[in-house]
Design a protein around this motif. Sequence first.
Motif, mmCIF file in Angstrom:
data_model
loop_
_atom_site.group_PDB
_atom_site.id
_atom_site.type_symbol
_atom_site.label_atom_id
_atom_site.label_comp_id
_atom_site.label_asym_id
_atom_site.label_seq_id
_atom_site.Cartn_x
_atom_site.Cartn_y
_atom_site.Cartn_z
ATOM 1 N N VAL A 68 0.763 -1.320 0.021
ATOM 2 C CA VAL A 68 -0.165 0.088 0.169
ATOM 3 C C VAL A 68 0.947 1.387 -0.183
ATOM 4 N N LEU A 69 1.897 1.240 0.883
ATOM 5 C CA LEU A 69 2.931 2.241 0.903
ATOM 6 C C LEU A 69 3.953 2.572 -0.220
ATOM 7 N N GLY A 70 3.624 1.589 -1.162
ATOM 8 C CA GLY A 70 4.891 1.707 -2.240
ATOM 9 C C GLY A 70 5.761 0.622 -2.225
ATOM 10 N N ASP A 71 6.520 0.271 -3.071
ATOM 11 C CA ASP A 71 7.470 -0.822 -3.221
ATOM 12 C C ASP A 71 8.738 -0.478 -2.424
ATOM 13 N N PRO A 72 9.347 -1.320 -1.761
ATOM 14 C CA PRO A 72 10.248 -0.963 -0.964
ATOM 15 C C PRO A 72 11.507 -0.385 -1.470
ATOM 16 N N ASP A 263 -5.156 2.544 1.246
ATOM 17 C CA ASP A 263 -5.810 1.187 1.071
ATOM 18 C C ASP A 263 -7.056 1.178 0.617
ATOM 19 N N THR A 264 -7.893 2.129 0.912
ATOM 20 C CA THR A 264 -9.176 2.331 0.829
ATOM 21 C C THR A 264 -9.402 2.804 -0.743
ATOM 22 N N VAL A 265 -8.509 3.578 -1.068
ATOM 23 C CA VAL A 265 -8.670 4.302 -2.435
ATOM 24 C C VAL A 265 -7.914 3.783 -3.566
ATOM 25 N N SER A 266 -6.837 3.375 -3.520
ATOM 26 C CA SER A 266 -6.028 2.978 -4.669
ATOM 27 C C SER A 266 -5.321 1.505 -4.492
#
Length: 393
Positions: A68-72, A263-266
């Motif tokens: 959710v917060l992007g690829d590490p 998480d709820t939007v994209s």
Amino acid sequence: MLNPDIRSVQAPPVMEVRRWVEDLEFPPDRPLINVSQAAPVDPPSEALRNALAEALLEDAGCHVYGPVLGDPDLREEIADRWSCTYGGTIESGQVAVTSGCNQAFCAAALSLCRAGDALLLPVPWYFNHGMWLGMNGIEARPLPLDDDLLPDPERAKALLDAKVKGILFVSPNNPSGVEYPSELLHAFLDLARARGIALIIDETYRDFASVDGAPHGLFCDPDWDDTFIHLYSFSKAYRLTGHRVGALVASRSRLDEAEKFLDTVSICPNRLAQRGAIFGLRHLSGWLADERREILARRDAMISEFSALAGWTLKGCGAYFAYAEHPSAASSKSVALRLLDELAVLAIPGAMFAPTSSGAGARAADRHIRFAFANIDRTGIGRLFARLRDFNP
């Protein structure tokens, strides 16, 4: 039934002015000069397009959900690059990748405010910021600026009360192009920290600032994340506007809360876009430096042309924007419509960057027009001013 908070928000300004030209035809000897939208229309560099094509074909991870917060790897790259650029310490756990910088702002605002709270915004402001706050029942409290279009900490202090949860700046600014000095930003960090609120800075246009080096030293503060929230866009730097990729840099605890919204939007940011962003960071520093030189050359051309243009007063110019006081007693929308009708020039009226009230900030904005020069080269700038010289207020 329609949500009255959404109904009360202005229509998207870029879309509104586009509709002005939907049924118009322009003669070959006077084609439309579009200085309304502040975004590159050219595609990314060939090297970046090739990298995207290769990832699309060869990297199966581009086609499935990611974190959710992007690829590490991209979060780590941003943390390392930002630490180097600003001279501070940023960890990957303090970085979230978002679906564009607008989403980064939305996540930051919702992590701070609920309906009935307020953020302090300078006027003129970036219209999408005002729109998002309005449709969520959050007050966008106007902060008037000085004659140089800069905010004053003492003036801001007088506007703070228990409802205000943060102060929001864009630097280089949209719509004015003004760059906020480092010492001014530090003064606002001190003010925000003393009042227990956040300082949000949207640096979408950082890569086109006129000063070399870090635009400020806020990340050098060892406790920066107790107050400072940073927003960034890859769209402008690498021409990835259609791919939607940005960044939110803040405390780990704030990102834990922002993750719920994201998480709820994209669910996750576009994974192909993330491949493009990390390629740009690793391989396109020289290309981006050339882009910056071109934008700064256009900025110089705008300043030079305005200095010789009777009636108009250039109030700010930087990044993609020139913000000018028009010579007419009419409203900014009326002037913008006349520019289109008489000169085939499409620009955005200043009133669209201000609250719809009749306060001092709104009245001042209505005296201005924003010209975005991201998509006209220096020859095109010459043509623009040849037409503006024909404007009779």
